[in-house]
Design a protein around this motif. Structure first.
Motif: not given
Length: 177
Positions: A76-77, A137-142
């Motif tokens: 993620r980072n 990004m949206y799918r991973g971060l949510t």
């Protein structure tokens, strides 16, 4: 329920940005007059862009590596960092299009064909990568990991190609800046 509620806002924003960004870049490329905001020379931005693209590629590969060894926080980072480098690139690219006239490629022979193949595929995939990256990004971060994985399988290779070919375009153009 939270996912659907978030999607009602996020999806239209992502789609809007995915349309607005490529159109804005296209318009800026054809400005009748340039406004050199920072007083830079024409070669300054391309070198900076190559560094950003090269860094993005390295962060993408590192993020991919950490995903393969199931170190998801590192994954993620690194991916967020790749996104930040790409975002800085995009802002800088827009500023460069406002500031400096386009520089024509002066190469000849087979290099000219190779350059234009790389350039054309880079430009086409650059427009496609915007929604892919934003949705990934949206799918991973949510925490929507199933959807994240499905789109990331397309996003990663295209994003990596765009980052690497961005550096290659600079290398081809370097003698002409």
């Amino acid at each position: 329920m939270i996912e659907v509620k978030n999607d009602r806002v996020a999806v239209p924003v992502i789609i809007s940005l995915s349309i607005i960004i490529p159109i804005a870049v296209l318009i800026l490329m054809y400005l009748p007059e340039r406004y050199n905001i920072f007083g830079t020379q024409s070669g300054t931005f391309p070198l900076f862009h190559a560094i950003l693209n090269g860094s993005t590629a390295l962060f993408l590969m590192a993020g991919y590596f950490f995903m393969t060894i199931k170190e998801y926080k590192w994954h993620r980072n690194f991916m967020i960092t790749a996104f930040l480098f790409s975002s800085v690139f995009l802002v800088s690219y827009v500023i460069s299009k406002i500031s400096n006239d386009p520089v024509p490629y002066g190469g000849e022979g087979v290099f000219r064909y190779v350059y234009f193949f790389i350039l054309i595929t880079h430009i086409m995939l650059s427009a496609i990568i915007v929604p892919l990256v934003l949705f990934t990004m949206y799918r991973g971060l949510t925490g929507q990991y199933d959807k994240h994985v499905k789109i990331a399988r397309w996003t990663f290779p295209i994003w990596l190609y765009v980052a690497i070919t961005g550096v290659l375009v600079y290398i081809f153009m370097w003698p002409y800046y």
